[in-house]
Design a protein around this motif. Structure first.
Motif, PDB file in Angstrom:
ATOM      1  N   ARG A  17       2.482   3.420  -3.212  1.00 37.57           N
ATOM      2  CA  ARG A  17       1.761   4.412  -4.003  1.00 37.57           C
ATOM      3  C   ARG A  17       2.120   5.827  -3.573  1.00 37.57           C
ATOM      4  O   ARG A  17       1.915   6.788  -4.326  1.00 37.57           O
TER       5      ARG A  17
ATOM      6  N   ALA B 182       0.821  -1.208   0.000  1.00 42.97           N
ATOM      7  CA  ALA B 182       0.000   0.000   0.000  1.00 42.97           C
ATOM      8  C   ALA B 182       0.854   1.258   0.000  1.00 42.97           C
ATOM      9  O   ALA B 182       0.509   2.257  -0.636  1.00 42.97           O
TER      10      ALA B 182
ATOM     11  N   TRP C 266      -1.662   2.065  -7.931  1.00 45.43           N
ATOM     12  CA  TRP C 266      -0.361   2.394  -7.356  1.00 45.43           C
ATOM     13  C   TRP C 266       0.223   3.684  -7.923  1.00 45.43           C
ATOM     14  O   TRP C 266       1.310   4.092  -7.522  1.00 45.43           O
TER      15      TRP C 266
ATOM     16  N   THR D  85      -7.993  -4.802  -2.688  1.00 48.54           N
ATOM     17  CA  THR D  85      -8.725  -3.723  -2.024  1.00 48.54           C
ATOM     18  C   THR D  85      -7.781  -2.762  -1.304  1.00 48.54           C
ATOM     19  O   THR D  85      -8.201  -2.037  -0.410  1.00 48.54           O
ATOM     20  N   LEU D  86      -6.503  -2.744  -1.687  1.00 46.24           N
ATOM     21  CA  LEU D  86      -5.562  -1.814  -1.057  1.00 46.24           C
ATOM     22  C   LEU D  86      -5.907  -0.365  -1.361  1.00 46.24           C
ATOM     23  O   LEU D  86      -5.637   0.530  -0.564  1.00 46.24           O
ATOM     24  N   THR D  87      -6.474  -0.109  -2.519  1.00 43.26           N
ATOM     25  CA  THR D  87      -6.809   1.253  -2.933  1.00 43.26           C
ATOM     26  C   THR D  87      -8.203   1.257  -3.539  1.00 43.26           C
ATOM     27  O   THR D  87      -8.783   0.208  -3.801  1.00 43.26           O
TER      28      THR D  87
ATOM     29  N   PRO E 120      -4.626  -2.631  -7.810  1.00 41.42           N
ATOM     30  CA  PRO E 120      -4.510  -1.411  -7.002  1.00 41.42           C
ATOM     31  C   PRO E 120      -4.008  -0.227  -7.820  1.00 41.42           C
ATOM     32  O   PRO E 120      -3.202  -0.383  -8.737  1.00 41.42           O
TER      33      PRO E 120
END
Length: 597
Positions: free
Chosen positions: A294, A291, A368, A350-352, A366
């Motif tokens: 990014r 995460a 990133w 679902t990180l972002t 994600p």
């Protein structure tokens, strides 16, 4: 004028190093010799690895390499001038010099191979030199570096000689201006200011620094002519007061990154021991690492993944070999699929927030490329619901996986047939009394919706009031009874029983101060009777599905489906009452192939 330097092909598992020639005058031209070194025989040619910020990419500073001219960037030139010895040559590995940076196919192939062994390059160096620039003003003052060395010495005493440290503690803490291990603002403000300037150095924004610190067996921080070891800087960071320092906000953005630095290496002088990534903390450490990239900077977008290549090899995760010729979307996709298959965990998707469809990236990859916070889409705090992913569903990626598609066997929970938006305080910029009237009306509608919308819930034997409380938990979690939000919640929950409406001013101030959401969220009811809470972006007609190792996801069917399985774009995670935490048993025959695009 010297002819331009040209790179020769490197043998397999070999690197270039430069032997920086000495000079007694800093104004003398920089000269070096370039040598090839096999990584299996570095003992015969020890070298130091330089970690620094490339800065502006313009190459206009000359370096004499074996009598030929190689142009380097300004930051690289300043580092070489500072590191150049006066009497004996110094052997260094510097990526911008030791790896061919040209745009030719031969140079790209070399860069692919060198990036794949980068962790080993840092690990086998005698030490890693972290160059923070020439320094200026208070930062170049040796007082800060002497202070941090003293702080490190105190830490060594506490670990190795606890009784002696206890005897000396009153004196040493007074001399170092410490109070329970924290710097004292009134006495140490110049040191604090200098330390914060150090921590805001661009070096800490580089995505490659995570790997360079993790694998460096000995790391030395350098600024100007001053140097100290990495452990001393870590202790200085930990000694910054968390309260009472008006500049702390400037370091808050570094907090999660420093936790990664400390977790990856900390006080150890070894490479990453696998024990640090075993047990329950392993997945959390990996996901935070994924995460955080990014928010870090990379000259080439591919490096947001390739900078972690050696780190994930050390963790037992096999990423595809670096290839700078690949499209960036393909690089991201391959990294996600590799992680899912290796860890049997889909939480990475679902990180972002999902990338916009116009971006060309699949919704399950994600974002990133856009800075943001960890788990940003979980605006209603799924943890408030004690919402753990299901453990009964086996994760299997189907043959549809590939070329921007992720196929997985999932349990479809239903289609959203009703939605009500939870109110936001002050979103419209209206006067306070108008905001309050708007909020009260929204809450009244919300309450009626919950009361009437739960009659068809599949778990009819459960008390509907418990379900209401669960759905409102995102807004009222852990609110004390004497808090201004307490009366509001009791009115919202029990209004039909005559509870009094809360006083406007106290209520609005408290909501704005403590529980103001940062984005819209919705309570929904599915056509199958299930209900829950979802994030912004969902609409009536969206589907909700339960995927292995994940919270439920809101999915939007793609109009032009061309495969046997329906295609969906990820919209947002969701909470669904009665189906998570192992409450919903799933049989193999109930699973359907779901293709995310």
């Amino acid at each position: 004028m010297a002819p331009p330097f040209s790179y020769q092909r490197l043998p397999e598992r070999s690197i270039r190093v430069i032997k920086l020639l000495p000079s007694r005058r800093p104004t003398d031209a920089l000269r070096c010799n370039i040598l090839n070194v096999h990584l299996d025989h570095v003992a015969s040619q020890p070298y130091e690895a330089l970690s620094y910020v490339w800065g502006e990419l313009t190459r206009q500073w000359p370096l004499d390499c074996d009598g030929k001219e190689l142009l380097v960037t300004r930051n690289c030139h300043e580092a070489l001038v500072s590191l150049r010895p006066r009497y004996l040559p110094r052997t260094l590995w510097i990526d911008a010099i030791c790896i061919d940076q040209a745009g030719t196919p031969e140079a790209t192939a070399e860069r692919n191979g060198q990036v794949s062994i980068m962790g080993e390059v840092y690990f086998k160096s005698s030490r890693v030199l972290i160059w923070l620039g020439p320094g200026s003003g208070a930062v170049s003052n040796p007082v800060l570096f002497r202070y941090l060395r003293s702080l490190h010495l105190l830490s060594i005493l506490e670990i190795g000689y606890p009784r002696l440290a206890a005897l000396l503690e009153p004196v040493t803490w007074r001399l170092l201006d410490l109070n329970h291990g924290r710097l004292v603002k009134n006495k140490s403000s110049p040191i604090l200011e200098s330390l914060i300037v150090i921590l805001n150095n661009p070096w800490f924004e580089r995505v490659w620094t995570l790997q360079e610190v993790a694998f460096g067996r000995k790391c030395i921080v350098m600024q100007g002519s001053h140097a100290l070891n990495w452990e001393s800087l870590c202790l200085g960071y930990l000694a910054i007061p968390t309260r009472g320092l008006n500049r702390r906000a400037e370091t808050d953005r570094l907090l999660s990154r420093w936790r990664l630095y400390l977790a990856l290496r900390g006080r150890s002088i070894e490479a990453i021991p696998k024990s640090r990534f075993q047990g329950e903390s392993q997945a959390e450490a990996e996901l935070r690492l994924l995460a955080e990239i990014r928010n870090m900077k990379a000259t080439i977008p591919h490096d947001r993944i390739y900078s972690l290549y050696a780190l994930f090899q050390a963790m037992g995760i096999a990423l595809p070999s670096p290839d700078y010729n690949k499209d960036i979307a393909a690089v991201f996709e391959e990294a996600v699929v590799s992680y899912i298959r290796c860890r049997q965990n889909m939480a990475i998707i679902t990180l972002t927030s999902p990338p916009a469809e116009a971006s060309g990236f699949p919704s399950w990859v994600p974002d990133w490329l856009t800075p943001g916070h960890y788990a940003e889409p979980l605006i209603w705090k799924l943890a408030d619901f004690d919402a753990q992913p299901p453990i009964t569903m086996k994760l299997t990626l189907t043959q549809e996986t590939g070329n921007g598609r992720l196929g997985v066997m999932a349990k479809r929970l239903g289609i959203i047939k009703k939605l009500v938006c939870c109110p936001l305080v002050g979103e419209s910029g209206l006067p306070r009394d108008a905001v309050y009237r708007e909020f009260v009306q929204a809450c009244s509608d919300w309450r009626r919706f919950i009361s009437s919308g739960l009659t068809g819930h599949p778990y009819a034997e459960k008390n509907p009031r418990q379900i209401e409380a669960a759905l409102l938990q995102a807004y009222h979690h852990a609110i004390p009874g004497d808090n201004a939000l307490g009366p509001w919640y009791r009115w919202l929950r029990d209004g039909r029983r005559g509870a009094k409406m809360p006083v406007a001013n106290a209520f609005l101030i408290e909501v704005a101060k403590r529980r103001r959401p940062t984005a819209r969220w919705f309570i929904y009811v599915l056509d199958t009777g299930y209900c829950g809470v979802a994030g912004s972006g969902c609409v009536v007609g969206d589907a909700i599905a339960l995927l292995p190792s994940l919270h439920p996801l809101v999915l939007r069917a793609r109009p032009s489906s061309s495969s046997a399985g329906a295609e969906y774009r990820v919209v947002t995670p969701a909470y669904c009452e009665g189906v998570i935490n192992g409450k919903l048993s799933t049989r193999l025959g109930e699973l359907e192939e779901t293709v995310l695009v």
